[in-house]
Design a protein around this motif. Sequence first.
Motif, PDB file in Angstrom:
ATOM      1  N   VAL A  47     -17.254  -9.678  -7.931  1.00 28.66           N
ATOM      2  CA  VAL A  47     -18.137 -10.439  -7.045  1.00 28.66           C
ATOM      3  C   VAL A  47     -19.483 -10.616  -7.735  1.00 28.66           C
ATOM      4  N   ASP A  48     -19.899 -11.860  -7.919  1.00 27.02           N
ATOM      5  CA  ASP A  48     -21.160 -12.146  -8.595  1.00 27.02           C
ATOM      6  C   ASP A  48     -22.337 -12.250  -7.645  1.00 27.02           C
ATOM      7  N   ALA A  49     -22.077 -12.672  -6.421  1.00 24.05           N
ATOM      8  CA  ALA A  49     -23.173 -12.981  -5.499  1.00 24.05           C
ATOM      9  C   ALA A  49     -22.764 -12.659  -4.072  1.00 24.05           C
ATOM     10  N   ILE A  50     -23.759 -12.226  -3.283  1.00 21.82           N
ATOM     11  CA  ILE A  50     -23.515 -11.834  -1.892  1.00 21.82           C
ATOM     12  C   ILE A  50     -24.581 -12.465  -1.008  1.00 21.82           C
ATOM     13  N   ILE A  51     -24.139 -13.008   0.118  1.00 26.55           N
ATOM     14  CA  ILE A  51     -25.062 -13.522   1.133  1.00 26.55           C
ATOM     15  C   ILE A  51     -24.696 -12.877   2.466  1.00 26.55           C
ATOM     16  N   LEU A  52     -25.695 -12.364   3.161  1.00 24.11           N
ATOM     17  CA  LEU A  52     -25.529 -11.859   4.529  1.00 24.11           C
ATOM     18  C   LEU A  52     -26.218 -12.845   5.458  1.00 24.11           C
ATOM     19  N   THR A  53     -25.472 -13.444   6.376  1.00 24.04           N
ATOM     20  CA  THR A  53     -26.057 -14.434   7.268  1.00 24.04           C
ATOM     21  C   THR A  53     -26.680 -13.768   8.497  1.00 24.04           C
ATOM     22  N   THR A  54     -27.570 -14.507   9.136  1.00 23.14           N
ATOM     23  CA  THR A  54     -28.168 -14.086  10.393  1.00 23.14           C
ATOM     24  C   THR A  54     -27.870 -15.155  11.441  1.00 23.14           C
ATOM     25  N   PRO A  55     -27.969 -14.822  12.739  1.00 24.47           N
ATOM     26  CA  PRO A  55     -28.409 -13.560  13.314  1.00 24.47           C
ATOM     27  C   PRO A  55     -27.390 -12.453  13.154  1.00 24.47           C
ATOM     28  N   LEU A  56     -27.845 -11.222  13.387  1.00 21.64           N
ATOM     29  CA  LEU A  56     -27.004 -10.046  13.275  1.00 21.64           C
ATOM     30  C   LEU A  56     -26.758  -9.448  14.660  1.00 21.64           C
ATOM     31  N   PRO A  57     -25.734  -8.606  14.799  1.00 25.23           N
ATOM     32  CA  PRO A  57     -25.489  -7.960  16.095  1.00 25.23           C
ATOM     33  C   PRO A  57     -26.676  -7.099  16.531  1.00 25.23           C
ATOM     34  N   GLY A  58     -26.781  -6.852  17.816  1.00 19.19           N
ATOM     35  CA  GLY A  58     -27.850  -6.017  18.343  1.00 19.19           C
ATOM     36  C   GLY A  58     -27.886  -4.662  17.666  1.00 19.19           C
ATOM     37  N   GLY A  59     -29.079  -4.221  17.314  1.00 14.29           N
ATOM     38  CA  GLY A  59     -29.234  -2.932  16.652  1.00 14.29           C
ATOM     39  C   GLY A  59     -29.162  -2.998  15.148  1.00 14.29           C
ATOM     40  N   ALA A  60     -28.773  -4.145  14.603  1.00 11.49           N
ATOM     41  CA  ALA A  60     -28.691  -4.305  13.144  1.00 11.49           C
ATOM     42  C   ALA A  60     -29.919  -5.056  12.653  1.00 11.49           C
ATOM     43  N   ARG A  61     -30.553  -4.532  11.606  1.00 13.63           N
ATOM     44  CA  ARG A  61     -31.765  -5.156  11.055  1.00 13.63           C
ATOM     45  C   ARG A  61     -31.496  -5.639   9.635  1.00 13.63           C
ATOM     46  N   LEU A  62     -31.863  -6.885   9.383  1.00 16.99           N
ATOM     47  CA  LEU A  62     -31.603  -7.480   8.074  1.00 16.99           C
ATOM     48  C   LEU A  62     -32.241  -6.665   6.954  1.00 16.99           C
ATOM     49  N   ALA A  63     -33.486  -6.236   7.133  1.00 15.08           N
ATOM     50  CA  ALA A  63     -34.187  -5.517   6.063  1.00 15.08           C
ATOM     51  C   ALA A  63     -33.453  -4.242   5.667  1.00 15.08           C
ATOM     52  N   GLU A  64     -32.892  -3.550   6.649  1.00 12.20           N
ATOM     53  CA  GLU A  64     -32.182  -2.310   6.357  1.00 12.20           C
ATOM     54  C   GLU A  64     -30.826  -2.587   5.716  1.00 12.20           C
ATOM     55  N   LEU A  65     -30.100  -3.554   6.252  1.00 16.94           N
ATOM     56  CA  LEU A  65     -28.772  -3.842   5.718  1.00 16.94           C
ATOM     57  C   LEU A  65     -28.839  -4.443   4.322  1.00 16.94           C
ATOM     58  N   ALA A  66     -29.848  -5.290   4.088  1.00 12.57           N
ATOM     59  CA  ALA A  66     -29.954  -5.959   2.791  1.00 12.57           C
ATOM     60  C   ALA A  66     -30.217  -4.985   1.654  1.00 12.57           C
ATOM     61  N   GLU A  67     -30.685  -3.782   1.975  1.00  9.58           N
ATOM     62  CA  GLU A  67     -30.876  -2.780   0.934  1.00  9.58           C
ATOM     63  C   GLU A  67     -29.566  -2.425   0.247  1.00  9.58           C
ATOM     64  N   ALA A  68     -28.444  -2.677   0.936  1.00 12.86           N
ATOM     65  CA  ALA A  68     -27.134  -2.366   0.366  1.00 12.86           C
ATOM     66  C   ALA A  68     -26.659  -3.433  -0.613  1.00 12.86           C
ATOM     67  N   ILE A  69     -27.377  -4.556  -0.700  1.00 14.53           N
ATOM     68  CA  ILE A  69     -26.993  -5.626  -1.623  1.00 14.53           C
ATOM     69  C   ILE A  69     -27.656  -5.390  -2.977  1.00 14.53           C
ATOM     70  N   ASP A  70     -26.862  -5.331  -4.018  1.00 18.77           N
ATOM     71  CA  ASP A  70     -27.391  -5.196  -5.372  1.00 18.77           C
ATOM     72  C   ASP A  70     -28.356  -6.348  -5.640  1.00 18.77           C
ATOM     73  N   PRO A  71     -29.617  -6.057  -6.025  1.00 21.38           N
ATOM     74  CA  PRO A  71     -30.568  -7.152  -6.277  1.00 21.38           C
ATOM     75  C   PRO A  71     -30.062  -8.179  -7.280  1.00 21.38           C
ATOM     76  N   ALA A  72     -29.204  -7.766  -8.213  1.00 25.43           N
ATOM     77  CA  ALA A  72     -28.669  -8.721  -9.187  1.00 25.43           C
ATOM     78  C   ALA A  72     -27.697  -9.702  -8.537  1.00 25.43           C
ATOM     79  N   LYS A  73     -27.180  -9.353  -7.339  1.00 22.19           N
ATOM     80  CA  LYS A  73     -26.253 -10.212  -6.615  1.00 22.19           C
ATOM     81  C   LYS A  73     -26.890 -10.818  -5.362  1.00 22.19           C
ATOM     82  N   ASP A  74     -28.147 -10.516  -5.156  1.00 22.31           N
ATOM     83  CA  ASP A  74     -28.862 -10.888  -3.933  1.00 22.31           C
ATOM     84  C   ASP A  74     -29.391 -12.316  -4.040  1.00 22.31           C
ATOM     85  N   VAL A  75     -28.498 -13.287  -4.010  1.00 21.39           N
ATOM     86  CA  VAL A  75     -28.865 -14.670  -4.320  1.00 21.39           C
ATOM     87  C   VAL A  75     -29.667 -15.358  -3.221  1.00 21.39           C
ATOM     88  N   ASP A  76     -29.801 -14.704  -2.054  1.00 19.43           N
ATOM     89  CA  ASP A  76     -30.649 -15.277  -1.007  1.00 19.43           C
ATOM     90  C   ASP A  76     -31.915 -14.457  -0.799  1.00 19.43           C
TER      91      ASP A  76
END
Length: 288
Positions: free
Chosen positions: A89-118
């Motif tokens: 996998v070269d690239a990952i995108i997490l779309t919003t909105p997210l389910p209640g209780g989920a925060r983009l800033a916290e979840l996006a930490e799990a995305i490798d910055p080299a694959k964080d194309v958004d």
Amino acid sequence: MTVLAGRELAADIRAGTAARAAELAASGRPPRLTVVTATDDEASAWYVRSIATAAGKAGIGCEVEDLGAAASASGIEAQLAALSGDPTVDAIILTTPLPGGARLAELAEAIDPAKDVDGANPVSLGRLMTGLPAFAPATAEAVLRLLDHHGVALEGRRAVVVGRSAVVGKPVAQLLLDRNATVTICHSRTRDLAAVTREAEVLVVAAGRAGLIGPGFVAPGAIVVDVGTNATPDGGLAGDVDPAVADVAGALSPVPGGVGPVTTALLLRHVTVAASGRPDARTRARSE
């Protein structure tokens, strides 16, 4: 009034992306993108479909992992971590909105910055703010590219951004600052919003509220970029700017057909950059 259309610019970006994707495929390593979604929001679904369709046309493999609107934050995070560790996998995108209780800033930490194309990982955003190479959030970058394409000068101009999200508002304000604009950010607590937006020579609206900005919010001759993509009852899209603003503004981007196609095109360009393994190529809008 000038229509700040984005389809021609998007086509130019897509052509370059397709050529690069073909080179990567010829070398035995076709680029691969995975889009992770956990919502039943129709505007988000439209966006995901547009990405998948455009990726196929560009020769980029695109998989959509729909975790469902009831997905837990921990489940989303685990999936992002697994994709980050997957060498195919070269690239990952997490779309919003997210389910209640989920925060983009916290979840996006799990995305490798080299694959964080958004540009969602806080590391990517931090590098953006400090002038280091990083993938900028594609929508924010698209605003700058659209303005450049239509010959809009930014240096020294008064810019107002309506919206303070980490997805659009804050990064587009930073990119405008990088171009020597004087920037004001407005939000839900801004007093007399119309008084502030009427001061703008360049007005960028990314509030997520259909028709929020009417003619009385815009100075005559102002350049208005509408980032809104709000689903309508008939299955279409409406922007954050009332179409009647066209009677006042000097330029206005349409919805759809303005920022949207440029955003999708830039996302796919970012995928080929990520797949090339050249971290120095992860540049911001100002160096395009």
